[in-house]
Design an enzyme around this catalytic site. Structure first.
Site, PDB file in Angstrom:
ATOM      1  N   GLU A   1      41.050  47.462  40.097  1.00  0.00           N
ATOM      2  CA  GLU A   1      42.154  46.853  40.691  1.00  0.00           C
ATOM      3  C   GLU A   1      43.740  47.479  40.087  1.00  0.00           C
ATOM      4  OE1 GLU A   1      42.219  43.661  43.384  1.00  0.00           O
ATOM      5  OE2 GLU A   1      40.290  43.084  42.815  1.00  0.00           O
TER       6      GLU A   1
ATOM      7  N   LYS B   1      39.683  38.329  54.398  1.00  0.00           N
ATOM      8  CA  LYS B   1      39.504  39.985  54.311  1.00  0.00           C
ATOM      9  C   LYS B   1      38.825  40.287  55.509  1.00  0.00           C
ATOM     10  CE  LYS B   1      38.310  39.669  49.183  1.00  0.00           C
ATOM     11  NZ  LYS B   1      37.148  39.288  48.585  1.00  0.00           N
TER      12      LYS B   1
ATOM     13  N   ASP C   1      40.610  34.010  39.825  1.00  0.00           N
ATOM     14  CA  ASP C   1      39.315  34.397  40.788  1.00  0.00           C
ATOM     15  C   ASP C   1      38.198  34.283  39.660  1.00  0.00           C
ATOM     16  OD1 ASP C   1      37.511  34.699  42.520  1.00  0.00           O
ATOM     17  OD2 ASP C   1      38.302  36.707  43.136  1.00  0.00           O
TER      18      ASP C   1
ATOM     19  N   GLN D   1      36.546  37.123  36.920  1.00  0.00           N
ATOM     20  CA  GLN D   1      36.833  38.412  37.532  1.00  0.00           C
ATOM     21  C   GLN D   1      38.476  38.722  37.413  1.00  0.00           C
ATOM     22  OE1 GLN D   1      34.950  39.637  41.170  1.00  0.00           O
ATOM     23  NE2 GLN D   1      36.978  39.218  41.899  1.00  0.00           N
TER      24      GLN D   1
HETATM   25  P1  PGA Z   1      35.914  42.380  45.699  1.00  0.00           P
HETATM   26  O1  PGA Z   1      36.827  41.429  44.896  1.00  0.00           O
HETATM   27  O2  PGA Z   1      36.651  43.143  46.767  1.00  0.00           O
HETATM   28  O3  PGA Z   1      35.083  43.136  45.036  1.00  0.00           O
HETATM   29  O4  PGA Z   1      35.036  41.417  46.578  1.00  0.00           O
HETATM   30  C1  PGA Z   1      38.032  41.102  45.579  1.00  0.00           C
HETATM   31  C2  PGA Z   1      37.882  39.451  45.339  1.00  0.00           C
HETATM   32  O5  PGA Z   1      36.933  38.878  44.857  1.00  0.00           O
HETATM   33  O6  PGA Z   1      38.839  38.770  45.562  1.00  0.00           O
HETATM   34 ZN    ZN Z   2      37.446  36.797  44.897  1.00  0.00          ZN
END
Ligand code: PGA
Ligand code: ZN
Length: 433
Positions: free
Chosen positions: A209, A342, A246, A167
Protein backbone atom coordinates in the site's frame (compact mmCIF):
# COMPACT_ATOMS: atom_id res chain seq x y z
CA UNK A 1 -35.49 5.66 -22.57
CA UNK A 2 -32.49 7.98 -22.84
CA UNK A 3 -30.88 6.68 -19.67
CA UNK A 4 -31.34 2.98 -20.42
CA UNK A 5 -28.24 0.79 -20.49
CA UNK A 6 -27.20 0.29 -24.10
CA UNK A 7 -23.82 -1.47 -23.85
CA UNK A 8 -21.72 -3.09 -21.13
CA UNK A 9 -18.19 -4.01 -22.07
CA UNK A 10 -15.70 -5.58 -19.66
CA UNK A 11 -12.00 -6.25 -20.04
CA UNK A 12 -9.14 -7.59 -17.98
CA UNK A 13 -6.70 -4.92 -16.74
CA UNK A 14 -3.99 -4.98 -14.06
CA UNK A 15 -4.07 -3.71 -10.48
CA UNK A 16 -1.32 -2.17 -8.35
CA UNK A 17 0.18 -5.60 -7.62
CA UNK A 18 0.27 -6.42 -11.33
CA UNK A 19 -2.60 -8.88 -10.91
CA UNK A 20 -5.57 -9.04 -13.26
CA UNK A 21 -8.79 -7.28 -12.33
CA UNK A 22 -12.06 -6.37 -14.03
CA UNK A 23 -12.76 -3.04 -15.73
CA UNK A 24 -16.24 -2.28 -17.10
CA UNK A 25 -17.45 0.36 -19.57
CA UNK A 26 -21.14 1.26 -19.48
CA UNK A 27 -22.85 3.23 -22.27
CA UNK A 28 -26.37 4.59 -21.99
CA UNK A 29 -28.77 5.32 -24.86
CA UNK A 30 -28.11 9.07 -24.66
CA UNK A 31 -24.36 8.53 -25.00
CA UNK A 32 -23.56 8.92 -21.28
CA UNK A 33 -20.56 6.82 -20.32
CA UNK A 34 -19.12 5.34 -17.13
CA UNK A 35 -15.96 3.32 -16.61
CA UNK A 36 -14.95 1.62 -13.35
CA UNK A 37 -12.53 -1.01 -12.15
CA UNK A 38 -12.56 -3.35 -9.19
CA UNK A 39 -10.01 -3.51 -6.33
CA UNK A 40 -8.78 -6.68 -4.65
CA UNK A 41 -7.67 -7.56 -1.12
CA UNK A 42 -4.87 -9.75 0.24
CA UNK A 43 -6.10 -10.17 3.81
CA UNK A 44 -9.58 -11.08 2.64
CA UNK A 45 -12.30 -12.03 5.09
CA UNK A 46 -14.04 -15.39 4.69
CA UNK A 47 -17.46 -13.67 4.58
CA UNK A 48 -16.60 -11.36 1.69
CA UNK A 49 -18.40 -11.55 -1.63
CA UNK A 50 -16.60 -14.00 -3.92
CA UNK A 51 -13.86 -12.80 -6.23
CA UNK A 52 -13.99 -15.01 -9.33
CA UNK A 53 -10.52 -16.03 -10.59
CA UNK A 54 -9.90 -18.31 -13.57
CA UNK A 55 -7.56 -20.75 -11.84
CA UNK A 56 -5.61 -21.36 -15.04
CA UNK A 57 -1.98 -21.74 -13.92
CA UNK A 58 -0.72 -20.78 -17.39
CA UNK A 59 -2.44 -17.37 -17.23
CA UNK A 60 -1.28 -14.98 -14.48
CA UNK A 61 -0.65 -17.91 -12.15
CA UNK A 62 -4.35 -18.70 -11.94
CA UNK A 63 -5.36 -15.14 -11.07
CA UNK A 64 -6.87 -14.22 -14.45
CA UNK A 65 -10.40 -12.81 -14.45
CA UNK A 66 -11.40 -13.76 -17.99
CA UNK A 67 -14.40 -15.76 -16.73
CA UNK A 68 -15.70 -12.73 -14.84
CA UNK A 69 -15.12 -10.58 -17.94
CA UNK A 70 -17.02 -13.09 -20.08
CA UNK A 71 -19.88 -13.09 -17.56
CA UNK A 72 -20.24 -9.31 -17.96
CA UNK A 73 -19.99 -9.35 -21.73
CA UNK A 74 -22.42 -12.26 -22.05
CA UNK A 75 -25.06 -13.03 -19.46
CA UNK A 76 -25.00 -9.73 -17.53
CA UNK A 77 -24.98 -7.45 -20.58
CA UNK A 78 -27.92 -9.37 -21.99
CA UNK A 79 -29.95 -9.21 -18.79
CA UNK A 80 -29.29 -5.53 -18.06
CA UNK A 81 -29.70 -4.11 -21.56
CA UNK A 82 -32.59 -1.63 -21.61
CA UNK A 83 -32.78 -1.14 -17.82
CA UNK A 84 -32.76 2.48 -16.60
CA UNK A 85 -29.28 3.27 -15.24
CA UNK A 86 -30.80 5.87 -12.92
CA UNK A 87 -32.62 3.10 -11.08
CA UNK A 88 -29.46 1.90 -9.36
CA UNK A 89 -31.38 -0.26 -6.90
CA UNK A 90 -33.11 -2.12 -9.72
CA UNK A 91 -29.81 -2.60 -11.56
CA UNK A 92 -28.19 -3.99 -8.41
CA UNK A 93 -31.14 -6.18 -7.44
CA UNK A 94 -31.15 -7.59 -10.95
CA UNK A 95 -27.44 -8.38 -10.66
CA UNK A 96 -27.97 -10.18 -7.35
CA UNK A 97 -30.95 -12.13 -8.69
CA UNK A 98 -29.07 -13.10 -11.83
CA UNK A 99 -26.18 -14.49 -9.78
CA UNK A 100 -28.48 -16.28 -7.38
CA UNK A 101 -25.86 -17.19 -4.74
CA UNK A 102 -25.33 -15.60 -1.33
CA UNK A 103 -21.67 -14.69 -1.93
CA UNK A 104 -22.01 -13.91 -5.65
CA UNK A 105 -19.88 -16.92 -6.47
CA UNK A 106 -21.51 -17.84 -9.78
CA UNK A 107 -20.93 -14.70 -11.86
CA UNK A 108 -18.28 -13.30 -9.50
CA UNK A 109 -18.52 -10.28 -7.23
CA UNK A 110 -15.77 -8.70 -9.32
CA UNK A 111 -17.99 -8.93 -12.44
CA UNK A 112 -21.05 -7.68 -10.55
CA UNK A 113 -19.35 -4.80 -8.74
CA UNK A 114 -17.61 -3.64 -11.93
CA UNK A 115 -21.02 -3.32 -13.62
CA UNK A 116 -22.66 -1.69 -10.61
CA UNK A 117 -19.90 0.96 -10.34
CA UNK A 118 -19.75 1.67 -14.08
CA UNK A 119 -23.54 2.04 -14.34
CA UNK A 120 -23.50 4.40 -11.34
CA UNK A 121 -20.86 6.57 -13.00
CA UNK A 122 -22.79 6.61 -16.30
CA UNK A 123 -25.90 7.59 -14.34
CA UNK A 124 -23.99 10.50 -12.81
CA UNK A 125 -22.93 11.69 -16.24
CA UNK A 126 -26.45 11.34 -17.62
CA UNK A 127 -27.73 13.42 -14.67
CA UNK A 128 -24.96 16.00 -15.15
CA UNK A 129 -23.81 15.37 -11.61
CA UNK A 130 -20.38 14.81 -10.16
CA UNK A 131 -20.07 11.22 -8.94
CA UNK A 132 -20.11 12.24 -5.26
CA UNK A 133 -23.30 14.21 -5.90
CA UNK A 134 -24.91 11.18 -7.53
CA UNK A 135 -23.88 9.04 -4.53
CA UNK A 136 -25.37 11.66 -2.19
CA UNK A 137 -28.58 11.54 -4.21
CA UNK A 138 -28.69 7.74 -3.91
CA UNK A 139 -28.16 7.94 -0.13
CA UNK A 140 -30.49 10.86 0.47
CA UNK A 141 -27.55 12.83 1.90
CA UNK A 142 -28.06 16.59 1.67
CA UNK A 143 -24.67 17.63 3.03
CA UNK A 144 -21.78 15.66 1.47
CA UNK A 145 -18.71 15.81 3.70
CA UNK A 146 -14.98 15.50 3.12
CA UNK A 147 -13.81 12.56 5.25
CA UNK A 148 -11.13 12.39 7.94
CA UNK A 149 -8.33 10.41 6.25
CA UNK A 150 -6.27 7.67 7.88
CA UNK A 151 -3.08 6.91 6.01
CA UNK A 152 -0.88 3.86 6.05
CA UNK A 153 2.65 4.62 7.28
CA UNK A 154 4.06 1.24 8.39
CA UNK A 155 3.00 -2.12 7.01
CA UNK A 156 3.31 -5.73 8.09
CA UNK A 157 1.17 -8.83 7.71
CA UNK A 158 0.20 -10.02 4.26
CA UNK A 159 1.01 -6.60 2.78
CA UNK A 160 4.68 -6.85 3.64
CA UNK A 161 5.75 -10.49 3.54
CA UNK A 162 4.76 -10.85 7.22
CA UNK A 163 7.76 -8.66 8.11
CA UNK A 164 5.74 -7.47 11.13
CA UNK A 165 2.83 -9.27 12.78
CA UNK A 166 0.41 -6.34 12.79
CA UNK A 167 -0.72 -5.33 9.30
CA UNK A 168 -1.09 -1.54 9.41
CA UNK A 169 0.05 1.43 11.44
CA UNK A 170 -1.70 4.56 10.20
CA UNK A 171 -1.55 8.27 10.89
CA UNK A 172 -4.72 10.26 11.67
CA UNK A 173 -4.59 14.07 11.49
CA UNK A 174 -6.26 15.62 14.53
CA UNK A 175 -5.87 19.30 13.73
CA UNK A 176 -6.60 20.23 10.15
CA UNK A 177 -9.14 22.69 8.81
CA UNK A 178 -9.50 21.15 5.37
CA UNK A 179 -8.81 17.83 3.71
CA UNK A 180 -5.95 19.54 1.84
CA UNK A 181 -4.38 20.50 5.21
CA UNK A 182 -4.93 16.99 6.49
CA UNK A 183 -3.20 15.43 3.48
CA UNK A 184 -0.29 17.86 3.88
CA UNK A 185 0.18 16.78 7.51
CA UNK A 186 0.04 13.13 6.52
CA UNK A 187 2.60 13.67 3.76
CA UNK A 188 4.95 15.22 6.33
CA UNK A 189 4.63 12.16 8.58
CA UNK A 190 5.15 9.77 5.67
CA UNK A 191 8.25 11.63 4.58
CA UNK A 192 9.64 11.74 8.13
CA UNK A 193 9.05 7.98 8.51
CA UNK A 194 11.40 7.39 5.57
CA UNK A 195 14.02 9.59 7.22
CA UNK A 196 13.72 7.68 10.49
CA UNK A 197 13.98 4.35 8.65
CA UNK A 198 17.05 5.50 6.74
CA UNK A 199 18.81 6.65 9.91
CA UNK A 200 18.12 3.35 11.60
CA UNK A 201 19.26 1.35 8.58
CA UNK A 202 15.78 -0.11 8.18
CA UNK A 203 14.42 -0.87 4.70
CA UNK A 204 12.82 2.04 2.84
CA UNK A 205 11.28 -0.05 0.05
CA UNK A 206 7.53 0.11 -0.35
CA UNK A 207 4.98 -2.39 0.93
CA UNK A 208 1.82 -3.18 -1.07
CA UNK A 209 0.00 0.00 0.00
CA UNK A 210 3.01 2.28 -0.39
CA UNK A 211 3.92 2.28 3.32
CA UNK A 212 7.26 1.31 4.78
CA UNK A 213 7.96 -2.21 5.89
CA UNK A 214 10.53 -1.84 8.65
CA UNK A 215 10.18 -5.45 9.86
CA UNK A 216 10.19 -4.45 13.53
CA UNK A 217 9.92 -7.23 16.08
CA UNK A 218 6.82 -6.03 17.94
CA UNK A 219 3.80 -3.78 17.72
CA UNK A 220 5.23 -1.66 20.50
CA UNK A 221 8.42 -1.07 18.50
CA UNK A 222 6.31 -0.01 15.48
CA UNK A 223 4.28 2.37 17.64
CA UNK A 224 7.52 3.88 18.96
CA UNK A 225 8.66 4.41 15.37
CA UNK A 226 5.30 6.06 14.56
CA UNK A 227 5.74 8.47 17.46
CA UNK A 228 9.29 9.19 16.34
CA UNK A 229 8.18 9.89 12.76
CA UNK A 230 5.42 12.22 13.94
CA UNK A 231 7.92 14.12 16.08
CA UNK A 232 10.46 14.21 13.27
CA UNK A 233 7.81 15.83 11.07
CA UNK A 234 7.66 18.65 13.62
CA UNK A 235 4.26 17.52 14.88
CA UNK A 236 3.00 16.47 18.29
CA UNK A 237 1.83 12.87 18.77
CA UNK A 238 -1.67 12.84 20.18
CA UNK A 239 -2.14 16.55 19.52
CA UNK A 240 -1.54 16.99 15.81
CA UNK A 241 -1.44 13.35 14.73
CA UNK A 242 -2.91 10.23 16.32
CA UNK A 243 -2.35 6.59 15.44
CA UNK A 244 -4.71 3.95 14.05
CA UNK A 245 -3.91 0.24 13.91
CA UNK A 246 -5.21 -2.57 11.73
CA UNK A 247 -4.20 -5.79 13.48
CA UNK A 248 -5.87 -7.91 10.75
CA UNK A 249 -6.05 -10.53 13.51
CA UNK A 250 -7.86 -13.10 11.35
CA UNK A 251 -4.54 -13.63 9.58
CA UNK A 252 -2.84 -14.39 12.93
CA UNK A 253 -5.40 -16.80 14.36
CA UNK A 254 -4.52 -20.49 14.53
CA UNK A 255 -6.93 -23.46 14.54
CA UNK A 256 -6.97 -23.49 18.33
CA UNK A 257 -8.25 -19.89 18.39
CA UNK A 258 -5.04 -18.43 19.75
CA UNK A 259 -3.27 -15.53 18.05
CA UNK A 260 0.27 -16.23 16.81
CA UNK A 261 2.54 -13.20 16.75
CA UNK A 262 5.21 -15.14 14.87
CA UNK A 263 7.70 -12.31 14.37
CA UNK A 264 7.57 -11.57 18.07
CA UNK A 265 7.63 -15.28 18.92
CA UNK A 266 4.57 -15.05 21.19
CA UNK A 267 1.15 -16.71 21.22
CA UNK A 268 -1.74 -14.91 22.87
CA UNK A 269 -5.27 -15.86 23.84
CA UNK A 270 -8.02 -13.38 22.95
CA UNK A 271 -7.85 -12.05 26.52
CA UNK A 272 -4.09 -11.57 26.31
CA UNK A 273 -4.44 -9.88 22.94
CA UNK A 274 -7.00 -7.47 24.42
CA UNK A 275 -4.60 -6.74 27.31
CA UNK A 276 -1.82 -6.04 24.80
CA UNK A 277 -4.04 -3.64 22.83
CA UNK A 278 -5.13 -1.90 26.03
CA UNK A 279 -1.50 -1.39 27.04
CA UNK A 280 -0.78 0.14 23.62
CA UNK A 281 -3.69 2.55 24.19
CA UNK A 282 -2.24 3.45 27.61
CA UNK A 283 1.19 4.20 26.18
CA UNK A 284 0.52 5.64 22.73
CA UNK A 285 -1.99 8.03 21.15
CA UNK A 286 -4.04 5.24 19.57
CA UNK A 287 -7.54 6.32 18.51
CA UNK A 288 -8.69 3.42 16.35
CA UNK A 289 -8.11 -0.35 16.32
CA UNK A 290 -9.34 -2.43 13.38
CA UNK A 291 -9.79 -6.22 13.48
CA UNK A 292 -8.21 -6.44 16.91
CA UNK A 293 -9.49 -10.03 17.01
CA UNK A 294 -10.43 -12.65 14.41
CA UNK A 295 -13.48 -12.64 12.16
CA UNK A 296 -15.31 -15.45 13.99
CA UNK A 297 -14.18 -14.58 17.51
CA UNK A 298 -17.51 -12.97 18.44
CA UNK A 299 -17.11 -13.58 22.17
CA UNK A 300 -13.59 -12.16 22.13
CA UNK A 301 -14.94 -9.14 20.24
CA UNK A 302 -17.60 -8.65 22.92
CA UNK A 303 -14.86 -8.62 25.57
CA UNK A 304 -12.73 -6.29 23.44
CA UNK A 305 -15.66 -3.88 23.09
CA UNK A 306 -16.34 -3.94 26.83
CA UNK A 307 -12.65 -3.30 27.54
CA UNK A 308 -11.89 -0.56 25.02
CA UNK A 309 -15.13 0.51 23.30
CA UNK A 310 -15.48 3.66 25.38
CA UNK A 311 -11.91 4.71 24.74
CA UNK A 312 -11.21 4.02 21.08
CA UNK A 313 -12.86 3.34 17.79
CA UNK A 314 -13.11 -0.44 17.32
CA UNK A 315 -13.48 -1.17 13.64
CA UNK A 316 -14.68 -4.41 12.07
CA UNK A 317 -13.25 -5.20 8.65
CA UNK A 318 -13.06 -8.99 8.17
CA UNK A 319 -15.58 -9.21 11.03
CA UNK A 320 -18.35 -7.38 9.17
CA UNK A 321 -17.17 -7.85 5.55
CA UNK A 322 -19.48 -4.93 4.58
CA UNK A 323 -22.32 -7.40 5.08
CA UNK A 324 -25.68 -6.28 6.50
CA UNK A 325 -26.38 -9.54 8.35
CA UNK A 326 -23.02 -9.65 10.07
CA UNK A 327 -23.26 -5.98 10.98
CA UNK A 328 -26.75 -6.49 12.42
CA UNK A 329 -25.48 -9.32 14.59
CA UNK A 330 -22.83 -6.96 15.97
CA UNK A 331 -25.28 -4.10 16.49
CA UNK A 332 -27.67 -6.42 18.36
CA UNK A 333 -24.94 -7.59 20.70
CA UNK A 334 -23.04 -4.26 20.91
CA UNK A 335 -19.85 -5.45 19.27
CA UNK A 336 -17.41 -2.88 17.89
CA UNK A 337 -18.35 0.72 17.17
CA UNK A 338 -17.01 1.30 13.66
CA UNK A 339 -17.45 -0.36 10.27
CA UNK A 340 -14.87 -0.58 7.52
CA UNK A 341 -16.67 -0.22 4.19
CA UNK A 342 -15.28 -1.94 1.11
CA UNK A 343 -17.57 -2.08 -1.91
CA UNK A 344 -15.97 -5.27 -3.21
CA UNK A 345 -16.71 -7.09 0.04
CA UNK A 346 -20.37 -6.33 -0.56
CA UNK A 347 -20.71 -6.58 -4.33
CA UNK A 348 -22.96 -3.66 -5.31
CA UNK A 349 -23.20 0.11 -4.92
CA UNK A 350 -26.69 -0.10 -3.38
CA UNK A 351 -25.65 -2.80 -0.93
CA UNK A 352 -22.59 -0.82 0.14
CA UNK A 353 -24.56 2.38 0.68
CA UNK A 354 -27.19 0.43 2.63
CA UNK A 355 -24.50 -0.86 5.02
CA UNK A 356 -23.30 2.72 5.57
CA UNK A 357 -26.87 3.82 6.37
CA UNK A 358 -27.40 0.83 8.67
CA UNK A 359 -24.18 1.56 10.55
CA UNK A 360 -25.00 5.23 10.86
CA UNK A 361 -28.46 4.67 12.26
CA UNK A 362 -26.97 2.34 14.89
CA UNK A 363 -24.42 5.00 15.88
CA UNK A 364 -21.43 3.17 14.40
CA UNK A 365 -18.66 5.15 12.72
CA UNK A 366 -18.11 4.40 9.01
CA UNK A 367 -14.73 4.29 7.28
CA UNK A 368 -14.69 3.84 3.51
CA UNK A 369 -11.58 1.79 2.75
CA UNK A 370 -9.26 0.99 -0.12
CA UNK A 371 -8.00 -2.54 -0.71
CA UNK A 372 -4.35 -3.49 -0.83
CA UNK A 373 -4.71 -4.11 -4.59
CA UNK A 374 -6.08 -0.99 -6.28
CA UNK A 375 -6.31 0.67 -9.67
CA UNK A 376 -6.31 4.30 -10.72
CA UNK A 377 -10.08 4.38 -10.12
CA UNK A 378 -10.93 6.72 -7.23
CA UNK A 379 -14.61 5.75 -6.93
CA UNK A 380 -14.21 5.14 -3.19
CA UNK A 381 -13.38 8.82 -2.58
CA UNK A 382 -16.72 9.79 -4.10
CA UNK A 383 -18.49 7.19 -1.97
CA UNK A 384 -16.84 8.58 1.16
CA UNK A 385 -17.86 12.16 0.37
CA UNK A 386 -21.29 11.50 -1.11
CA UNK A 387 -22.41 9.21 1.72
CA UNK A 388 -20.91 11.60 4.31
CA UNK A 389 -19.20 8.53 5.78
CA UNK A 390 -16.96 10.70 7.96
CA UNK A 391 -13.74 8.73 7.46
CA UNK A 392 -11.65 7.25 4.68
CA UNK A 393 -8.76 4.76 4.93
CA UNK A 394 -6.28 4.79 2.07
CA UNK A 395 -2.81 3.39 1.55
CA UNK A 396 0.25 5.57 1.89
CA UNK A 397 0.98 8.77 -0.01
CA UNK A 398 2.96 6.81 -2.59
CA UNK A 399 2.14 5.14 -5.93
CA UNK A 400 -0.44 6.49 -8.33
CA UNK A 401 -3.22 4.01 -7.49
CA UNK A 402 -3.22 5.27 -3.91
CA UNK A 403 -2.52 8.93 -4.61
CA UNK A 404 -5.45 8.92 -7.09
CA UNK A 405 -7.81 8.68 -4.11
CA UNK A 406 -6.24 11.62 -2.25
CA UNK A 407 -6.18 13.67 -5.45
CA UNK A 408 -9.88 13.04 -5.96
CA UNK A 409 -10.56 14.32 -2.43
CA UNK A 410 -8.60 17.48 -3.26
CA UNK A 411 -10.64 17.98 -6.44
CA UNK A 412 -13.92 17.43 -4.64
CA UNK A 413 -12.95 19.82 -1.85
CA UNK A 414 -12.22 22.50 -4.44
CA UNK A 415 -15.36 21.82 -6.43
CA UNK A 416 -17.93 21.24 -3.73
CA UNK A 417 -17.31 23.67 -0.93
CA UNK A 418 -18.42 20.75 1.27
CA UNK A 419 -17.33 20.83 4.91
CA UNK A 420 -14.40 18.74 6.14
CA UNK A 421 -15.51 16.28 8.82
CA UNK A 422 -12.19 16.42 10.66
CA UNK A 423 -11.97 14.45 13.86
CA UNK A 424 -15.76 14.68 14.25
CA UNK A 425 -15.78 12.02 11.53
CA UNK A 426 -14.72 9.71 14.35
CA UNK A 427 -17.65 10.93 16.43
CA UNK A 428 -15.66 12.49 19.22
CA UNK A 429 -13.84 9.28 20.12
CA UNK A 430 -10.41 10.90 19.68
CA UNK A 431 -7.99 11.70 22.43
CA UNK A 432 -9.53 9.24 24.85
CA UNK A 433 -6.39 7.21 25.29
P1 PGA B 1 -6.80 -5.95 2.18
O1 PGA B 1 -6.26 -5.00 3.32
O2 PGA B 1 -7.29 -5.12 1.08
O3 PGA B 1 -5.60 -6.78 1.83
O4 PGA B 1 -7.90 -6.77 2.81
C1 PGA B 1 -6.91 -3.84 3.73
C2 PGA B 1 -7.39 -3.99 5.13
O5 PGA B 1 -7.24 -5.06 5.76
O6 PGA B 1 -8.00 -3.07 5.65
ZN1 ZN C 1 -8.35 -4.48 7.63
Amino acid sequence: MKTSIRTLLARQILDSRGRPTVEVDAWLEDGAFGRASVPSGASTGAAEAHELRDGDPAHYAGLGVLKAVANVNGEIAQALGGIDALDQKRVDDQLLALDGTAQLARLGANAILGVSLAVCRAGAQASRLQLYQRIAQLCGVTAPTLPLPMTNILSGGLHAGRGMDVQDFLAVPLRAATVADAIHLLARVRHAATEVARERNLPTLLADEGGLSPGLESGRAALQMMVEAIGRAGLKPGVDIAIAIDVAASTLQAQDGRYRFAREGVERTAGETIAMLASWCDEFPVVSIEDGLGEEDWSGWADLTRALGERVQLVGDDLFATNALRLQRAIDSRIGNGVLVKANQNGTVSGTLAVIAQARSAGYATIVSARSGETEDAFMSDIAVGSAAGQIKIGSLRTSSTVAKYNQLLRIEEHSGAAYAGIQGMRGRHGAC
